[in-house]
Structures are given as structure tokens and as C-alpha cells.
Design an enzyme around this catalytic site. Structure first.
Site, PDB file in Angstrom:
ATOM      1  N   PHE A  38       8.887   2.490  -6.777  1.00  0.00           N
ATOM      2  CA  PHE A  38       7.797   1.515  -6.781  1.00  0.00           C
ATOM      3  C   PHE A  38       8.348   0.104  -6.902  1.00  0.00           C
ATOM      4  O   PHE A  38       9.427  -0.111  -7.476  1.00  0.00           O
ATOM      5  CB  PHE A  38       6.842   1.771  -7.956  1.00  0.00           C
ATOM      6  CG  PHE A  38       5.770   2.784  -7.682  1.00  0.00           C
ATOM      7  CD1 PHE A  38       4.538   2.387  -7.180  1.00  0.00           C
ATOM      8  CD2 PHE A  38       5.995   4.126  -7.909  1.00  0.00           C
ATOM      9  CE1 PHE A  38       3.546   3.324  -6.923  1.00  0.00           C
ATOM     10  CE2 PHE A  38       5.007   5.067  -7.659  1.00  0.00           C
ATOM     11  CZ  PHE A  38       3.777   4.664  -7.161  1.00  0.00           C
ATOM     12  N   ALA A  63       0.875  -1.167   0.000  1.00  0.00           N
ATOM     13  CA  ALA A  63       0.000   0.000   0.000  1.00  0.00           C
ATOM     14  C   ALA A  63       0.910   1.213   0.000  1.00  0.00           C
ATOM     15  O   ALA A  63       1.694   1.410   0.930  1.00  0.00           O
ATOM     16  CB  ALA A  63      -0.897  -0.005   1.234  1.00  0.00           C
ATOM     17  N   SER A  64       0.855   2.005  -1.054  1.00  0.00           N
ATOM     18  CA  SER A  64       1.768   3.130  -1.200  1.00  0.00           C
ATOM     19  C   SER A  64       1.529   4.193  -0.132  1.00  0.00           C
ATOM     20  O   SER A  64       0.441   4.281   0.465  1.00  0.00           O
ATOM     21  CB  SER A  64       1.623   3.760  -2.580  1.00  0.00           C
ATOM     22  OG  SER A  64       2.013   2.872  -3.593  1.00  0.00           O
ATOM     23  N   ASN A  65       2.552   5.005   0.099  1.00  0.00           N
ATOM     24  CA  ASN A  65       2.425   6.154   0.987  1.00  0.00           C
ATOM     25  C   ASN A  65       1.231   7.000   0.540  1.00  0.00           C
ATOM     26  O   ASN A  65       1.132   7.362  -0.636  1.00  0.00           O
ATOM     27  CB  ASN A  65       3.722   6.965   0.907  1.00  0.00           C
ATOM     28  CG  ASN A  65       3.763   8.110   1.894  1.00  0.00           C
ATOM     29  OD1 ASN A  65       2.790   8.813   2.100  1.00  0.00           O
ATOM     30  ND2 ASN A  65       4.920   8.311   2.493  1.00  0.00           N
ATOM     31  N   PRO A  66       0.312   7.332   1.443  1.00  0.00           N
ATOM     32  CA  PRO A  66      -0.863   8.128   1.032  1.00  0.00           C
ATOM     33  C   PRO A  66      -0.501   9.448   0.352  1.00  0.00           C
ATOM     34  O   PRO A  66      -1.254   9.927  -0.502  1.00  0.00           O
ATOM     35  CB  PRO A  66      -1.604   8.366   2.356  1.00  0.00           C
ATOM     36  CG  PRO A  66      -1.196   7.226   3.222  1.00  0.00           C
ATOM     37  CD  PRO A  66       0.230   6.917   2.852  1.00  0.00           C
TER      38      PRO A  66
END
Length: 409
Positions: free
Chosen positions: A211, A64-67
């Protein structure tokens, strides 16, 4: 949870990551905790990446990527109500939920996930989002059954803009893609608008990002040379590095060259590494120090380095005051003093050029024109990237025009 969600939105807005009402409302609406079961709520709503799957060796396969990065990419994408969106990389399903909020009930989202287990879990957690379809497949192939797409967003490190994405993007569509512009892993997230069947131009400043790389048919293996003590140099195999000689570089004493150039954390200098890649005569690489204190690359540019034979020189910082650093070059190897001087000279040239940080980027489909010097050529796409110190609105328009002209040569 509502309080944590509002706190995250406030932080993202204060730091400039949420710039539109639509994206802000999407973040307020999506319950991140639903997509990250078993993770502490404080962690779920923190600005950090959360790895959700690793390979047997411990390398991240999905996260889950950094918001903050998620918000930046959604602002780049600018999906509108009624749009059809293709997402490459469902992962937890959080981003698909945000996209569903943005396109609304008359729009649609197709999200493609490479791993069956991740696709199944994302599908289950997206239950209730009737405008989202989760597909288990290879993201490089897209999903032809729902073409064309007004927007395509890629949430994995891509080596190329695949032929399928070219084919499936609408005539006036936009694609947001983190492109690995160098085999060392140097990545920028570009937003490209389609202005002709075989021609895309960037429309917003690229994001500095990292990524998990794509897998499947688009997988591209990195070239890495171990330097000892867990330090690794990432480089391009096409440069034919002398790996044996490089592996001995750290046995040589450290040489330093400092430039007098000062920067602080707020200075817009994030594309120095991209500029070095374009202007250095020596091969470019990225130094990963791991947990070692053997090397100390400047944190702003992910270990940007040059190498020659068995010598390595990298961009370094030393503190000179509150949040300010002097930029310099540190080198190891038999020709350390010479390569450190060469890298320091490039840094001084970058300073004299006005610290170029504005980019003009054109992408066009491979085979539609010959590859020219300075192009970045991939199997399906050719990129031209130019940097400029310009920053005004008029100058940004000139950069856009330059990108269009580059694509039409």
C-alpha cells in the site's frame, strides 16, 4: 458498463476473492467508473491498481486499489447492516461506496482523507450516498465525533495501530489494517478482533499486500540503499547497515546456491519472507530490482533478502517445469558464498519445518505489558507473530488460542 461490472464480479468470484453474497452485491451495485473519470472503462474494471495522484518525484500518493484486494479486505472486515465504519484513506471514494452498500441505510461510514483535493472529489462522487461522511484530516487521528466504530478499515500502509484507533474501536469491534511489520516495507493486512480493552487477536489469514504509506503524524520514512543500475535495498535503520559497503555489493560476482525445494504458483507459501524475518540471524531487507536485470529476486516474496556487512543474499527462483520453480539463494559481495549458503540453509530449515504459513498474531496496546524478545514494538502497539505449518480447522483454533495466550503474558 453493466457488462464490464458483471465480468469483474465473475472473475473475482471465480478466483475466490468474493466469498459472501453481501460483498458480491456491493460490487454489483457500485459504478466504479463514477469514481475514476477519464479512465478507460476496460481499465476501470480490470484487476489492477490505478494511481490517481503522485508527488512531484513521481511516487504514488493515492490510488484505487486492485479490486481483488479490495474484495479480500471487505471479506476480512465483514461489516454488517447497521454498523458504523471508519475508513482511513478515502482516495477515490470507491471503497466508501462499497462500505455504504454493506452497512445499509441504518449504518454509517466515515471516511478520512489526508489531501483536501482528494477529499473534495470523493465527497462529490459520493453524492447520493447519504450514509457516508467524508472528512479531510489525518487518518492516524481517526474521527472522534462519531465513536465508537464497529469496524475500522485502513487503506494505506500503516506502521502502527494508532492510539486513536485503539480508542475509537468498539469493545467488540474489528480493525483491518495493512501493517508494515518491518521497516523494509514488508506488509501484511491483518484482521484484528478486540477481545479486551488492550488486546486484539487476528481472526483470518493475513493478506500479502502493498500500500501507499500513510502520511501525516503516522508517516514513517523508509531506509533505502542504492546498489547501482536502479537497484535498491530497503532495510531497517535500526540494524545500523553499512550503507557504503552495501552500495558496492553488486561489483562482486554472483554466487548461487540451489536447494532442490520446488514450489508452484498455487502453493501456500506466501509468508516465507515473514518466516525469514523471524528466524534469520542476519538483518532482513527487501531488494527492489527496478527495471534492472542485474538481480533476479523471486517474485513471490517481494525481494526478500539478508545482508551482512557489504554482502547481500536474496531468495531466487529458477524454472524446473510447468509453473514450477526451484528456490535458491543468490548473493553478491565479499562474503557472497558464505551468505548464500546461510540463506539456503534457512530455506532448507523452512522446508523441514513444513513450510510454515499459518499465522497466530496478537496485538496489544503499548505500555500494558513489557516488550519481550521476538516482539515487534511500535509506539502505540506491540505485536507477536508466530507461524505454523498447521492448516486444519482444529489447528486454526489452536493458533487463535496461541494468539490469545501471547497477548495475555
Amino acid at each position: 458498463m453493466d457488462a464490464l461490472r458483471e465480468q469483474l464480479v465473475t472473475v473475482l468470484k471465480q478466483n475466490g476473492h468474493l466469498r459472501s453474497t453481501a460483498v458480491e452485491r456491493a460490487f454489483q451495485a457500485v459504478p466504479r467508473e463514477r469514481f475514476l473519470p477519464g479512465v478507460e472503462p476496460e481499465t476501470v474494471y480490470r484487476c489492477r491498481q490505478i494511481v490517481v495522484k503522485r508527488d512531484p518525484g513521481g511516487a504514488a500518493l493515492s490510488s484505487a486499489s486492485n479490486p481483488a484486494l479490495v474484495a479480500d479486505m471487505l471479506e476480512q472486515l465483514d461489516p454488517q447492516p447497521g454498523h458504523r465504519v471508519l475508513e482511513i484513506g478515502a482516495a477515490t471514494g470507491i471503497n466508501a461506496a462499497l462500505l455504504a452498500e454493506l452497512v445499509g441505510p441504518v449504518g454509517g461510514v466515515v471516511t478520512v482523507e489526508f489531501d483536501q483535493d482528494l477529499a473534495d472529489s470523493a465527497r462529490a462522487r459520493l453524492a447520493g450516498y447519504r450514509n457516508v461522511e467524508v472528512i479531510r484530516g489525518d487518518g492516524a487521528l481517526g474521527h472522534r465525533q462519531a465513536v465508537p466504530y464497529d469496524r475500522i478499515i485502513v487503506t494505506a500502509g500503516a506502521w502502527d495501530i494508532s492510539a486513536a484507533w485503539w480508542d475509537q474501536l468498539a469493545a467488540d469491534g474489528r480493525i483491518v489494517v495493512p501493517l508494515r511489520v518491518h521497516e523494509s516495507g514488508l506488509t501484511r493486512c491483518f484482521a484484528f478482533d478486540r477481545i479486551a480493552p488492550h488486546h486484539l487477536v487476528s481472526t483470518t489469514a493475513p493478506l500479502v499486500c502493498g500500500f501507499v504509506p500513510m502520511r501525516g503524524i503516522a508517516r514513517h520514512a523508509d531506509e533505502r540503499v542504492g546498489l547501482g543500475a536502479g537497484v535498491v535495498l530497503n532495510l531497517d535503520a535500526a540494524d545500523e547497515p553499512d550503507s557504503a559497503a552495501l552500495s558496492r555489493a553488486m561489483r562482486h560476482p554472483r554466487h548461487e546456491r540451489w536447494t532442490g525445494i520446488q514450489v508452484d504458483d498455487t502453493d501456500p507459501v506466501g509468508h516465507l519472507d515473514l518466516w525469514l524475518l523471524a528466524h534469520a540471524d542476519k538483518p532482513f531487507g527487501r531488494l527492489d530490482p527496478g527495471e534492472s536485470d542485474l538481480v533476479s529476486p523471486a517474485y513471490r516474496w517481494a525481494g526478500a533478502a539478508l545482508y551482512d556487512g557489504g554482502t547481500i543474499a536474496y531468495v531466487a527462483f529458477r524454472p524446473v517445469g510447468d509453473s514450477r520453480h526451484e528456490i535458491g539463494a543468490v548473493a553478491h559481495g565479499p562474503d557472497a558464498d558464505q551468505l548464500a549458503a546461510e540463506l539456503a540453509g534457512l530455506l532448507e530449515r523452512w522446508e523441514r519445518a513444513g513450510r510454515p504459513n499459518q499465522t497466530a498474531v496478537a496485538a496489544y496496546r503499548a505500555g500494558t505489558r513489557p516488550v519481550q524478545p521476538g516482539d515487534i514494538a511500535r509506539p502505540d502497539t506491540i505485536l507477536t507473530i508466530a507461524l505454523s505449518p498447521m492448516s486444519s480447522g482444529l489447528e486454526t483454533d489452536r493458533l487463535s488460542a496461541a494468539a490469545r495466550q501471547a497477548g495475555s503474558r
